[in-house]
Scaffold this motif. Sequence first.
Motif, PDB file in Angstrom:
ATOM      1  N   ARG A  19     -21.237  72.820  97.796  1.00 27.02           N
ATOM      2  CA  ARG A  19     -21.931  71.928  98.721  1.00 27.02           C
ATOM      3  C   ARG A  19     -21.041  70.750  99.082  1.00 27.02           C
ATOM      4  O   ARG A  19     -20.126  70.418  98.345  1.00 27.02           O
ATOM      5  N   PRO A  20     -21.318  70.104 100.203  1.00 27.25           N
ATOM      6  CA  PRO A  20     -20.522  68.937 100.609  1.00 27.25           C
ATOM      7  C   PRO A  20     -20.668  67.792  99.610  1.00 27.25           C
ATOM      8  O   PRO A  20     -21.681  67.675  98.918  1.00 27.25           O
ATOM      9  N   MET A  21     -19.651  66.943  99.532  1.00 26.77           N
ATOM     10  CA  MET A  21     -19.689  65.793  98.626  1.00 26.77           C
ATOM     11  C   MET A  21     -20.872  64.887  98.938  1.00 26.77           C
ATOM     12  O   MET A  21     -21.446  64.284  98.040  1.00 26.77           O
ATOM     13  N   SER A  22     -21.244  64.805 100.202  1.00 28.40           N
ATOM     14  CA  SER A  22     -22.366  63.946 100.593  1.00 28.40           C
ATOM     15  C   SER A  22     -23.689  64.423 100.001  1.00 28.40           C
ATOM     16  O   SER A  22     -24.649  63.668  99.933  1.00 28.40           O
ATOM     17  N   GLU A  23     -23.759  65.678  99.541  1.00 27.63           N
ATOM     18  CA  GLU A  23     -24.974  66.229  98.946  1.00 27.63           C
ATOM     19  C   GLU A  23     -24.852  66.419  97.436  1.00 27.63           C
ATOM     20  O   GLU A  23     -25.702  67.053  96.814  1.00 27.63           O
ATOM     21  N   SER A  24     -23.805  65.850  96.823  1.00 23.90           N
ATOM     22  CA  SER A  24     -23.571  66.084  95.397  1.00 23.90           C
ATOM     23  C   SER A  24     -24.704  65.567  94.519  1.00 23.90           C
ATOM     24  O   SER A  24     -24.965  66.114  93.455  1.00 23.90           O
ATOM     25  N   GLY A  25     -25.374  64.510  94.925  1.00 23.32           N
ATOM     26  CA  GLY A  25     -26.464  63.961  94.128  1.00 23.32           C
ATOM     27  C   GLY A  25     -27.838  64.482  94.494  1.00 23.32           C
ATOM     28  O   GLY A  25     -28.832  64.120  93.866  1.00 23.32           O
TER      29      GLY A  25
END
Length: 69
Positions: A19-25
């Motif tokens: 997944r993209p880093m922006s969705e890591s959390g």
Amino acid sequence: MPTYAYRCRECTETFELLRPMSESGAPAACPEGHTDTVKLLTTVALTGAASGPAVPAGGGGCCGGGCCG
């Protein structure tokens, strides 16, 4: 895109998601559909040669970099 590892608290299954880093959390459901999961801390191993000119061991020179006096 990085891969993130997660563990389900209900079934204890470990799984990975790309997944993209922006969705890591963002919350991630396990493959069994459970939503009580936690993101695991992972490490990255980097291998390969360093870039730049090779430097011989000892510093070079006629006596290994020491003073030839």
